[in-house]
Write a protein that holds these residues in place. Structure first.
Motif, PDB file in Angstrom:
ATOM      1  N   GLY A   1      35.159  44.893  45.853  1.00  0.00           N
ATOM      2  CA  GLY A   1      35.322  44.711  47.290  1.00  0.00           C
ATOM      3  C   GLY A   1      34.096  44.224  48.019  1.00  0.00           C
ATOM      4  N   ASP A   2      32.967  44.154  47.334  1.00  0.00           N
ATOM      5  CA  ASP A   2      31.751  43.666  47.980  1.00  0.00           C
ATOM      6  C   ASP A   2      31.882  42.191  48.344  1.00  0.00           C
ATOM      7  N   SER A   3      31.234  41.811  49.433  1.00  0.00           N
ATOM      8  CA  SER A   3      31.179  40.419  49.854  1.00  0.00           C
ATOM      9  C   SER A   3      29.939  39.762  49.255  1.00  0.00           C
ATOM     10  N   VAL A   4      30.111  38.570  48.700  1.00  0.00           N
ATOM     11  CA  VAL A   4      28.994  37.842  48.105  1.00  0.00           C
ATOM     12  C   VAL A   4      29.213  36.351  48.315  1.00  0.00           C
ATOM     13  N   LEU A   5      28.299  35.738  49.049  1.00  0.00           N
ATOM     14  CA  LEU A   5      28.333  34.293  49.303  1.00  0.00           C
ATOM     15  C   LEU A   5      29.687  33.838  49.835  1.00  0.00           C
ATOM     16  N   GLY A   6      30.235  34.610  50.752  1.00  0.00           N
ATOM     17  CA  GLY A   6      31.505  34.256  51.376  1.00  0.00           C
ATOM     18  C   GLY A   6      32.722  34.556  50.524  1.00  0.00           C
ATOM     19  N   MET A   7      32.534  35.239  49.411  1.00  0.00           N
ATOM     20  CA  MET A   7      33.646  35.602  48.535  1.00  0.00           C
ATOM     21  C   MET A   7      33.709  37.127  48.400  1.00  0.00           C
ATOM     22  N   THR A   8      34.836  37.603  47.882  1.00  0.00           N
ATOM     23  CA  THR A   8      35.002  39.019  47.621  1.00  0.00           C
ATOM     24  C   THR A   8      34.992  39.261  46.118  1.00  0.00           C
ATOM     25  N   ALA A   9      34.153  40.193  45.690  1.00  0.00           N
ATOM     26  CA  ALA A   9      34.102  40.560  44.280  1.00  0.00           C
ATOM     27  C   ALA A   9      35.264  41.493  43.959  1.00  0.00           C
ATOM     28  N   LEU A  10      36.025  41.136  42.936  1.00  0.00           N
ATOM     29  CA  LEU A  10      37.160  41.945  42.500  1.00  0.00           C
ATOM     30  C   LEU A  10      36.853  42.476  41.106  1.00  0.00           C
ATOM     31  N   HIS A  11      36.737  43.788  40.986  1.00  0.00           N
ATOM     32  CA  HIS A  11      36.491  44.367  39.659  1.00  0.00           C
ATOM     33  C   HIS A  11      37.789  44.325  38.863  1.00  0.00           C
ATOM     34  N   THR A  12      37.773  43.580  37.767  1.00  0.00           N
ATOM     35  CA  THR A  12      38.974  43.363  36.964  1.00  0.00           C
ATOM     36  C   THR A  12      38.670  43.669  35.495  1.00  0.00           C
ATOM     37  N   PRO A  13      38.437  44.930  35.160  1.00  0.00           N
ATOM     38  CA  PRO A  13      38.160  45.268  33.768  1.00  0.00           C
ATOM     39  C   PRO A  13      39.391  45.081  32.894  1.00  0.00           C
ATOM     40  N   GLY A  14      39.158  45.054  31.618  1.00  0.00           N
ATOM     41  CA  GLY A  14      40.226  44.840  30.639  1.00  0.00           C
ATOM     42  C   GLY A  14      39.682  44.006  29.505  1.00  0.00           C
ATOM     43  N   HIS A  15      39.415  42.743  29.786  1.00  0.00           N
ATOM     44  CA  HIS A  15      38.730  41.892  28.812  1.00  0.00           C
ATOM     45  C   HIS A  15      37.307  42.385  28.596  1.00  0.00           C
ATOM     46  N   ALA A  16      36.669  42.809  29.663  1.00  0.00           N
ATOM     47  CA  ALA A  16      35.319  43.387  29.616  1.00  0.00           C
ATOM     48  C   ALA A  16      35.225  44.429  30.713  1.00  0.00           C
ATOM     49  N   SER A  17      34.471  45.498  30.453  1.00  0.00           N
ATOM     50  CA  SER A  17      34.398  46.593  31.421  1.00  0.00           C
ATOM     51  C   SER A  17      33.710  46.187  32.713  1.00  0.00           C
ATOM     52  N   ASP A  18      32.826  45.176  32.647  1.00  0.00           N
ATOM     53  CA  ASP A  18      32.076  44.759  33.835  1.00  0.00           C
ATOM     54  C   ASP A  18      32.600  43.455  34.426  1.00  0.00           C
ATOM     55  N   HIS A  19      33.846  43.129  34.145  1.00  0.00           N
ATOM     56  CA  HIS A  19      34.382  41.835  34.579  1.00  0.00           C
ATOM     57  C   HIS A  19      34.652  41.802  36.078  1.00  0.00           C
ATOM     58  N   LEU A  20      34.214  40.722  36.709  1.00  0.00           N
ATOM     59  CA  LEU A  20      34.491  40.453  38.115  1.00  0.00           C
ATOM     60  C   LEU A  20      35.203  39.112  38.260  1.00  0.00           C
ATOM     61  N   CYS A  21      36.166  39.059  39.149  1.00  0.00           N
ATOM     62  CA  CYS A  21      36.671  37.800  39.693  1.00  0.00           C
ATOM     63  C   CYS A  21      36.079  37.655  41.093  1.00  0.00           C
ATOM     64  N   PHE A  22      36.005  36.418  41.559  1.00  0.00           N
ATOM     65  CA  PHE A  22      35.445  36.156  42.883  1.00  0.00           C
ATOM     66  C   PHE A  22      36.476  35.392  43.713  1.00  0.00           C
ATOM     67  N   ALA A  23      36.926  36.020  44.796  1.00  0.00           N
ATOM     68  CA  ALA A  23      38.013  35.481  45.606  1.00  0.00           C
ATOM     69  C   ALA A  23      37.494  34.907  46.922  1.00  0.00           C
ATOM     70  N   ARG A  24      37.878  33.657  47.179  1.00  0.00           N
ATOM     71  CA  ARG A  24      37.565  33.034  48.467  1.00  0.00           C
ATOM     72  C   ARG A  24      38.686  33.326  49.451  1.00  0.00           C
ATOM     73  N   GLU A  25      38.385  33.150  50.730  1.00  0.00           N
ATOM     74  CA  GLU A  25      39.387  33.425  51.755  1.00  0.00           C
ATOM     75  C   GLU A  25      40.518  32.405  51.772  1.00  0.00           C
ATOM     76  N   ASP A  26      40.299  31.243  51.152  1.00  0.00           N
ATOM     77  CA  ASP A  26      41.322  30.196  51.170  1.00  0.00           C
ATOM     78  C   ASP A  26      42.306  30.302  50.015  1.00  0.00           C
ATOM     79  N   GLY A  27      42.285  31.390  49.257  1.00  0.00           N
ATOM     80  CA  GLY A  27      43.237  31.569  48.169  1.00  0.00           C
ATOM     81  C   GLY A  27      42.759  31.092  46.821  1.00  0.00           C
ATOM     82  N   VAL A  28      41.529  30.618  46.745  1.00  0.00           N
ATOM     83  CA  VAL A  28      40.945  30.184  45.479  1.00  0.00           C
ATOM     84  C   VAL A  28      40.198  31.367  44.860  1.00  0.00           C
ATOM     85  N   VAL A  29      40.457  31.620  43.587  1.00  0.00           N
ATOM     86  CA  VAL A  29      39.815  32.730  42.885  1.00  0.00           C
ATOM     87  C   VAL A  29      39.175  32.205  41.602  1.00  0.00           C
TER      88      VAL A  29
END
Length: 273
Positions: A119-147
């Motif tokens: 949920g942290d904001s970073v460079l205009g994106m939102t960090a999404l913690h998405t573990p599974g493939h790796a415990s420290d995996h993050l996706c980065f979501a932009r406000e325009d629907g691009v992830v």
């Protein structure tokens, strides 16, 4: 499942993805990485953020520096697998860039400058913690629907879930997280962009559920070893792909074990329900 394919990209040059975003595909092709790791160059106020610097490869670092003119201010890391993390230290040393990654690094040799949480904001994106493939995996979501979906959701293949760093319960939950969103485009860590990702994510989740049910059904016939399950359920013959299948099967078994549905007896697995 129907995966997306693309021609092998030209090496060493940035390929436009969206306005202000391009990717350089690292020269580390394999059965596990497709044509190579996608290093994304994100323009930001006269400089660049680099998302996933890629494998430890001097040539790839030079490609990044040439494409950005060396103006790299930020380095974002989706997770600490070597094909994404490898060039991070060298790129930071060459540019002085600030590194950002999940606050609990799965690689004890790496500590980011900025610790990110879900949920942290970073460079205009939102960090999404998405573990599974790796415990420290993050996706980065932009406000325009691009992830930037990295290795959590890739267009060319499903992801390996390899314990102990990989966890199938987490992977199911992280897929559901992405399914509940209304994003319009995923930019994965390997392979081409994935438009309209929700139906694809649903297929990924359904595929995993189907595999889990097949494993549970196979155990009802009596105790079975992990590699026996691989032989029953997969047609892969390449040693690397068989090993990947074994890791996925093990992850499924551990999930079923945590749910009280199976148990380990010596080197065999047995059904409990």
């Amino acid at each position: 499942m129907a995966f997306l394919k693309e021609a092998e990209p030209e090496r060493g040059v940035p390929h436009p993805v969206l306005p202000g975003i391009s990717r350089i595909v690292a020269n580390n092709p394999s059965l596990m990485t497709y044509h190579g790791t996608n290093t994304y160059l994100i323009e930001a106020e006269g400089s660049f953020a680099v998302l996933d610097p890629g494998p430890d490869d001097d040539g790839h670092i030079e490609d990044i520096l040439r494409a950005t003119g060396g103006a790299v201010r930020s380095i974002l890391l989706s997770h600490t697998h070597s094909d994404h993390l490898g060039s991070t230290a060298a790129l930071k040393a060459r540019t002085g860039a600030t590194t950002y990654a999940f606050y609990l690094s799965a690689d004890p040799s790496f500590a980011p400058d900025v610790l990110l949480r879900d949920g942290d904001s970073v460079l205009g994106m939102t960090a999404l913690h998405t573990p599974g493939h790796a415990s420290d995996h993050l996706c980065f979501a932009r406000e325009d629907g691009v992830v930037f979906s990295a290795d959590h959701v890739m267009s060319w293949s499903s992801s390996i879930v390899s314990p102990p760093g990989g966890n199938m319960i987490d992977y199911f939950n992280s897929l559901q997280l992405m399914l509940d969103r209304d994003d319009t485009l995923f930019l994965p860590g390997h392979g081409p962009p994935l438009p309209e990702p929700q139906p694809y994510v649903r297929q990924l989740l359904d595929h995993r559920l189907k595999r889990e049910n097949e494993i549970a059904a196979a155990l009802k016939d009596g105790p079975v070893g992990t590699w026996d399950l691989v032989d029953r359920l997969y047609s892969k013959t390449d040693p690397w792909l068989r090993r990947a299948a074994e890791r996925n099967v093990t992850a499924h078994l551990l999930k079923l074990q945590s749910e009280g549905r199976v148990a380990s007896r010596s080197d065999k697995w047995v059904a409990l329900d």
